[in-house]
Design a protein around this motif. Structure first.
Motif, PDB file in Angstrom:
ATOM      1  N   UNK A  53       0.834  -1.207   0.000  1.00  0.00           N
ATOM      2  CA  UNK A  53       0.000   0.000   0.000  1.00  0.00           C
ATOM      3  C   UNK A  53       0.871   1.260   0.000  1.00  0.00           C
ATOM      4  N   UNK A  54       0.248   2.414  -0.200  1.00  0.00           N
ATOM      5  CA  UNK A  54       0.975   3.687  -0.179  1.00  0.00           C
ATOM      6  C   UNK A  54       1.375   4.001   1.260  1.00  0.00           C
ATOM      7  N   UNK A  55       2.693   3.957   1.525  1.00  0.00           N
ATOM      8  CA  UNK A  55       3.210   4.213   2.870  1.00  0.00           C
ATOM      9  C   UNK A  55       4.367   5.203   2.801  1.00  0.00           C
ATOM     10  N   UNK A  56       4.440   6.060   3.828  1.00  0.00           N
ATOM     11  CA  UNK A  56       5.574   6.963   4.032  1.00  0.00           C
ATOM     12  C   UNK A  56       6.005   6.819   5.478  1.00  0.00           C
ATOM     13  N   UNK A 129      -2.565   8.079   8.083  1.00  0.00           N
ATOM     14  CA  UNK A 129      -3.014   7.377   9.279  1.00  0.00           C
ATOM     15  C   UNK A 129      -1.854   6.482   9.699  1.00  0.00           C
ATOM     16  N   UNK A 130      -1.528   6.474  10.968  1.00  0.00           N
ATOM     17  CA  UNK A 130      -0.409   5.655  11.436  1.00  0.00           C
ATOM     18  C   UNK A 130      -0.675   4.193  11.143  1.00  0.00           C
ATOM     19  N   UNK A 146      -0.953   6.552   3.433  1.00  0.00           N
ATOM     20  CA  UNK A 146      -1.324   7.812   2.806  1.00  0.00           C
ATOM     21  C   UNK A 146      -2.824   7.820   2.517  1.00  0.00           C
ATOM     22  N   UNK A 147      -3.501   8.866   3.038  1.00  0.00           N
ATOM     23  CA  UNK A 147      -4.945   9.018   2.857  1.00  0.00           C
ATOM     24  C   UNK A 147      -5.296  10.067   1.808  1.00  0.00           C
ATOM     25  N   UNK A 148      -4.439  11.077   1.660  1.00  0.00           N
ATOM     26  CA  UNK A 148      -4.680  12.104   0.642  1.00  0.00           C
ATOM     27  C   UNK A 148      -3.353  12.715   0.219  1.00  0.00           C
ATOM     28  N   UNK A 149      -3.355  13.263  -0.992  1.00  0.00           N
ATOM     29  CA  UNK A 149      -2.176  13.890  -1.586  1.00  0.00           C
ATOM     30  C   UNK A 149      -2.571  15.229  -2.187  1.00  0.00           C
ATOM     31  N   UNK A 150      -1.636  16.180  -2.200  1.00  0.00           N
ATOM     32  CA  UNK A 150      -1.904  17.482  -2.785  1.00  0.00           C
ATOM     33  C   UNK A 150      -0.589  18.098  -3.249  1.00  0.00           C
TER      34      UNK A 150
END
Length: 171
Positions: A53-56, A129-130, A146-150
């Motif tokens: 999944x998208x993770x940072x 979200x953690x 990651x829940x949203x990007x901008x």
């Protein structure tokens, strides 16, 4: 072979900072909200981790007051600072600054997914979200889904930190 540099604990911390400071990084402000109170901290330990999944991840010093707040909240925003945002970086890196009104004077909006502060002049922004927390010496590695990007300022250039100082991206 008897090399003292291979003995754990024999590496000079000052040299360690000098060596790792040769790795140029971007600068970001990470934000969270707990009980209606904003918390924020400057970081340069931020990176992408996974596409699926998208993770940072961010690294947060355990003694920083932000540490307990971001773990308690479970949600956080990341504003990647542009080269004209040195003042923001320095303010949110200041230990012991007042919590009340700490965002006053800075242009931001509330992220749609988490309600955390997102800086309107940032070159990029994420809300997370953690997903996991890992102990790492005097820091915690906080991994976020990651829940949203901008891209608040898609043409902006990033603020760079290198050898203990701010730099501009060449070219």
């Amino acid at each position: 072979m008897n090399d003292d540099s291979l003995i754990p604990g024999s590496v000079d911390p000052a040299l360690f900072r000098q060596v790792t400071g040769r790795f140029a990084t971007g600068v970001a402000v990470v934000t969270t909200v707990v009980d209606g109170v904003d918390h924020a901290m400057t970081v340069n330990a931020f990176t992408s981790v996974s596409l699926e999944p998208l993770l940072v991840m961010i690294c947060v010093e355990k003694i920083a007051r932000f540490h307990d707040m971001v773990l308690r909240s479970g949600f956080w925003g990341v504003s990647v600072l542009g080269e004209g945002m040195r003042e923001e970086s320095q303010w949110f890196a200041t230990r012991g600054r007042p919590l009340e009104g700490q965002l006053d004077g800075w242009s931001y909006h509330r992220g749609p997914a988490t309600g955390t502060a997102v800086f309107t002049r940032a070159v990029a922004a994420l809300e997370c979200r953690t997903h996991a927390v890992h102990a790492a010496g005097d820091h915690s590695i906080v991994v976020g889904e990651v829940l949203s990007l901008d891209l608040p300022d898609p043409g902006g250039k990033p603020l760079i930190f290198y050898t203990g100082g701010y730099r501009a991206l060449g070219g």
